[in-house]
Write an enzyme that holds these catalytic residues in place. Structure first.
Site, mmCIF file in Angstrom:
data_model
loop_
_atom_site.group_PDB
_atom_site.id
_atom_site.type_symbol
_atom_site.label_atom_id
_atom_site.label_comp_id
_atom_site.label_asym_id
_atom_site.label_seq_id
_atom_site.Cartn_x
_atom_site.Cartn_y
_atom_site.Cartn_z
ATOM 1 N N CYS A 124 -3.065 -11.088 5.314
ATOM 2 C CA CYS A 124 -2.749 -10.225 6.448
ATOM 3 C C CYS A 124 -3.851 -9.996 7.595
ATOM 4 O O CYS A 124 -5.033 -10.001 7.236
ATOM 5 C CB CYS A 124 -2.632 -8.674 6.042
ATOM 6 S SG CYS A 124 -1.799 -7.863 7.375
ATOM 7 N N GLU A 174 -1.729 -9.023 -2.867
ATOM 8 C CA GLU A 174 -1.420 -9.551 -1.582
ATOM 9 C C GLU A 174 -2.316 -10.731 -1.286
ATOM 10 O O GLU A 174 -2.230 -11.619 -0.415
ATOM 11 C CB GLU A 174 -1.721 -8.518 -0.559
ATOM 12 C CG GLU A 174 -1.249 -8.793 0.947
ATOM 13 C CD GLU A 174 -1.215 -7.889 1.769
ATOM 14 O OE1 GLU A 174 -0.554 -6.648 1.643
ATOM 15 O OE2 GLU A 174 -2.208 -7.487 2.754
ATOM 16 N N ARG A 209 -12.037 -2.556 3.252
ATOM 17 C CA ARG A 209 -11.386 -1.378 3.624
ATOM 18 C C ARG A 209 -12.319 -0.181 2.515
ATOM 19 O O ARG A 209 -12.058 -0.351 1.361
ATOM 20 C CB ARG A 209 -10.057 -1.259 3.215
ATOM 21 C CG ARG A 209 -9.360 0.205 3.989
ATOM 22 C CD ARG A 209 -7.822 0.116 3.894
ATOM 23 N NE ARG A 209 -7.283 0.332 2.542
ATOM 24 C CZ ARG A 209 -6.827 1.601 2.240
ATOM 25 N NH1 ARG A 209 -7.138 2.924 2.998
ATOM 26 N NH2 ARG A 209 -6.465 1.833 1.043
ATOM 27 N N ARG A 235 -13.038 -1.597 -0.942
ATOM 28 C CA ARG A 235 -12.537 -2.853 -1.340
ATOM 29 C C ARG A 235 -12.561 -3.938 -0.421
ATOM 30 O O ARG A 235 -12.970 -3.655 0.716
ATOM 31 C CB ARG A 235 -10.948 -2.455 -1.978
ATOM 32 C CG ARG A 235 -9.887 -2.498 -0.663
ATOM 33 C CD ARG A 235 -9.555 -3.483 0.006
ATOM 34 N NE ARG A 235 -8.480 -3.280 0.806
ATOM 35 C CZ ARG A 235 -8.282 -3.981 1.886
ATOM 36 N NH1 ARG A 235 -9.048 -4.882 2.610
ATOM 37 N NH2 ARG A 235 -7.086 -3.500 2.581
ATOM 38 N N ARG A 237 -8.776 -8.822 -4.849
ATOM 39 C CA ARG A 237 -8.899 -7.544 -4.429
ATOM 40 C C ARG A 237 -10.127 -7.012 -5.217
ATOM 41 O O ARG A 237 -9.926 -6.715 -6.423
ATOM 42 C CB ARG A 237 -7.827 -6.752 -4.367
ATOM 43 C CG ARG A 237 -6.583 -7.060 -3.139
ATOM 44 C CD ARG A 237 -7.416 -6.943 -1.834
ATOM 45 N NE ARG A 237 -6.213 -7.124 -0.856
ATOM 46 C CZ ARG A 237 -5.563 -6.335 -0.294
ATOM 47 N NH1 ARG A 237 -5.596 -5.244 -0.359
ATOM 48 N NH2 ARG A 237 -4.808 -6.798 1.046
ATOM 49 N N GLU A 278 -0.841 2.402 1.225
ATOM 50 C CA GLU A 278 -0.361 2.393 2.656
ATOM 51 C C GLU A 278 1.366 2.554 2.643
ATOM 52 O O GLU A 278 2.038 2.327 1.720
ATOM 53 C CB GLU A 278 -0.580 0.685 2.866
ATOM 54 C CG GLU A 278 -0.274 0.392 4.289
ATOM 55 C CD GLU A 278 -0.649 -1.087 4.457
ATOM 56 O OE1 GLU A 278 -0.871 -1.810 3.544
ATOM 57 O OE2 GLU A 278 -0.690 -1.773 5.610
ATOM 58 N N ARG A 319 -3.722 7.214 5.329
ATOM 59 C CA ARG A 319 -2.667 6.621 4.753
ATOM 60 C C ARG A 319 -2.418 7.548 3.731
ATOM 61 O O ARG A 319 -3.098 8.643 3.463
ATOM 62 C CB ARG A 319 -2.958 5.454 3.898
ATOM 63 C CG ARG A 319 -3.608 4.018 4.587
ATOM 64 C CD ARG A 319 -3.735 2.800 3.823
ATOM 65 N NE ARG A 319 -4.113 1.565 4.689
ATOM 66 C CZ ARG A 319 -4.039 0.531 4.351
ATOM 67 N NH1 ARG A 319 -4.160 0.329 2.870
ATOM 68 N NH2 ARG A 319 -4.529 -0.596 5.011
ATOM 69 N N THR A 359 -4.801 -8.282 9.480
ATOM 70 C CA THR A 359 -5.452 -6.871 9.749
ATOM 71 C C THR A 359 -6.961 -7.035 8.593
ATOM 72 O O THR A 359 -7.601 -6.211 8.616
ATOM 73 C CB THR A 359 -4.980 -5.614 9.093
ATOM 74 O OG1 THR A 359 -4.432 -5.884 7.578
ATOM 75 C CG2 THR A 359 -3.625 -5.468 10.107
HETATM 76 P P1 ADP Z 1 -5.418 -1.602 0.075
HETATM 77 O O1 ADP Z 1 -4.390 -2.739 -0.091
HETATM 78 O O2 ADP Z 1 -6.099 -1.826 1.080
HETATM 79 O O3 ADP Z 1 -6.449 -1.837 -0.988
HETATM 80 P P2 ADP Z 1 -3.469 0.240 -0.406
HETATM 81 O O4 ADP Z 1 -2.931 1.436 0.795
HETATM 82 O O5 ADP Z 1 -2.471 -0.762 -0.657
HETATM 83 O O6 ADP Z 1 -4.736 -0.331 -0.353
HETATM 84 O O7 ADP Z 1 -3.589 1.199 -1.932
HETATM 85 C C1 ADP Z 1 -4.099 0.586 -2.722
HETATM 86 C C2 ADP Z 1 -4.229 1.710 -3.971
HETATM 87 O O8 ADP Z 1 -5.488 2.328 -4.023
HETATM 88 C C3 ADP Z 1 -3.223 2.698 -4.044
HETATM 89 O O9 ADP Z 1 -2.806 2.893 -5.360
HETATM 90 C C4 ADP Z 1 -4.098 3.800 -3.507
HETATM 91 O O10 ADP Z 1 -3.608 5.198 -3.892
HETATM 92 C C5 ADP Z 1 -5.504 3.844 -4.087
HETATM 93 N N1 ADP Z 1 -6.438 4.085 -3.347
HETATM 94 C C6 ADP Z 1 -6.699 4.009 -2.100
HETATM 95 N N2 ADP Z 1 -7.859 4.588 -1.690
HETATM 96 C C7 ADP Z 1 -8.267 5.435 -2.832
HETATM 97 C C8 ADP Z 1 -9.313 6.511 -2.852
HETATM 98 N N3 ADP Z 1 -10.410 6.687 -2.166
HETATM 99 N N4 ADP Z 1 -9.464 6.977 -4.449
HETATM 100 C C9 ADP Z 1 -8.401 6.537 -5.035
HETATM 101 N N5 ADP Z 1 -7.519 5.772 -4.889
HETATM 102 C C10 ADP Z 1 -7.257 5.349 -3.887
HETATM 103 MG MG MG Z 2 -2.375 -2.989 0.024
#
Ligand code: ADP
Ligand code: MG
Length: 342
Positions: free
Chosen positions: A257, A211, A266, A112, A215, A300, A295, A259
């Site tokens: 953020c 956020e 990510r 993402r 995304r 997160e 994570r 980060t």
């Molecule tokens: P970010 O904000 O970096 O996108 P988060 O930690 O807030 O990530 O998670 C966002 C959602 O994406 C959560 O529901 C998490 O379970 C899901 N998720 C993250 N990585 C994976 C993955 N490799 N496969 C399936 N779902 C994922």
């Molecule tokens: Mg997030």
């Protein structure tokens, strides 16, 4: 603005708490960005949550320059930058095999990026009206995407959680219970102007006004991280033709953020590692050595369930997208090798 007492809770180990001295706070506290964002607003979440790891959010693109004396040390520390801060981007398509062809360990792969529209305040500070305008602009751009990115929009307000397609969530999205986001002002007016766009095959999706304004996410149930990345690179390139993203020459893409700036990418896998789970120190060291972040299964700050870890890149700035995928693939291969050996 006169604040007495400590700026952050005593137990805080947030990067902002480490770098924001009282003198610096007093010097910056009266400043206001063009949208009206201030330093006291930026550190609200870190003040309310002693377990914040960063403790500061940007309310708009200008926050990064107007309050750079506090953002810069947080950024260089988090992204482990030793020389000058220099965003490098490269979305070259890659050619690499499945990281887990037999499907023994990797459950799913996800990549993402975060983006915000340059002309509006970011979610911690955006007004109701602007949020609506952001949603409309993004939906207009999404309508122009060709197959197989074409899809439909699921507005949060109109759907019960159980009606949201499961594939879109893989755990949770738009968690109104997230106290870090709540304290940062990100949840204001929820669920207005929030939603998830999904392609028909559900392998491409865009979260609107979580956020960040956007995304942009690609994921699938396989270990083919590179295929997922290539799909995202293509979609991103197209969306970039229709939307103007907040960016800075050295800091790259700017998001709520610190980060999530630079590539703001990510990439990661959900991977089942039952043996390494029992050797947490060994696992942490392996992750650290390969620049990986661990994570929980639902995202997160959540727990690991069923030994399924979310393993992704730690740095997003000063390293190109292509390099992130290459380093990550290497790190995941090392984790799988160790898991097999145990
Ligand atoms: P970010 O904000 O970096 O996108 P988060 O930690 O807030 O990530 O998670 C966002 C959602 O994406 C959560 O529901 C998490 O379970 C899901 N998720 C993250 N990585 C994976 C993955 N490799 N496969 C399936 N779902 C994922
Ligand atoms: Mg997030």
């Amino acid at each position: 603005m006169h604040v007495t007492g400590p700026l952050f809770p005593e137990a805080s180990c947030a990067l902002a708490a480490r770098f924001l001295t009282r003198a610096l706070f007093d010097r910056l506290a009266m400043r206001k960005t063009a949208t009206g964002f201030t330093l006291p607003l930026a550190i609200q979440s870190g003040q309310k949550n002693h377990d914040s790891s960063i403790g500061i959010y940007a309310g708009d693109a200008e926050s990064y320059t107007l309050f750079r004396e506090i953002f810069d040390p947080v950024i260089t520390s988090y992204h482990q930058i030793t020389g000058p801060v220099r965003h490098t981007g490269e979305l070259a398509l890659l050619d690499t095999a499945d990281l887990d062809p037999d499907g023994d360990f990797i459950v799913s792969s996800r990549v993402r990026v975060a983006r915000n529209l340059a002309a509006h305040a970011f979610p911690p500070h955006i007004s109701r009206q602007d949020r609506q305008c952001v949603e409309k602009q993004i939906l207009d751009a999404l309508k122009l995407l060709p197959d197989p990115l074409k899809g439909c929009y699921h507005p949060m307000g109109e759907l019960e959680p159980e009606q949201i397609p499961r594939e879109c969530l893989a755990g949770r999205a738009f968690p109104p219970g997230d106290r870090f986001q709540e304290a940062a002002g990100i949840i204001r007016d929820f669920p207005l102007s929030r939603g998830i766009y999904t392609s028909e095959d559900k392998k491409f999706m865009v979260w609107i006004n979580e956020e960040d304004h956007l995304r942009i996410i690609c994921m699938e149930r396989s270990g083919h991280l590179v295929r997922v990345f290539n799909r995202l690179a293509t979609a991103l390139e197209m969306l970039g033709q229709y939307l103007v993203f907040a960016a800075h020459p050295d800091l790259g893409y700017l998001n709520a953020c610190p980060t999530n700036i630079g590539t703001a990418m990510r990439a990661g896998v959900h991977i089942r590692l039952p043996k390494l789970e029992k050797q947490p120190e060994m696992m942490k060291k392996l992750a650290r050595d390969h620049g990986l972040q661990i994570r929980g299964t639902a995202g997160e700050k959540t727990q690991v369930t069923g030994s399924v870890f979310d393993i992704s890149n730690f740095r997003r700035l000063g390293v190109s997208e292509t390099r992130i995928i290459q380093d990550l693939s290497f790190g995941i291969a090392a984790l799988i090798k160790k898991e097999k050996k145990l």
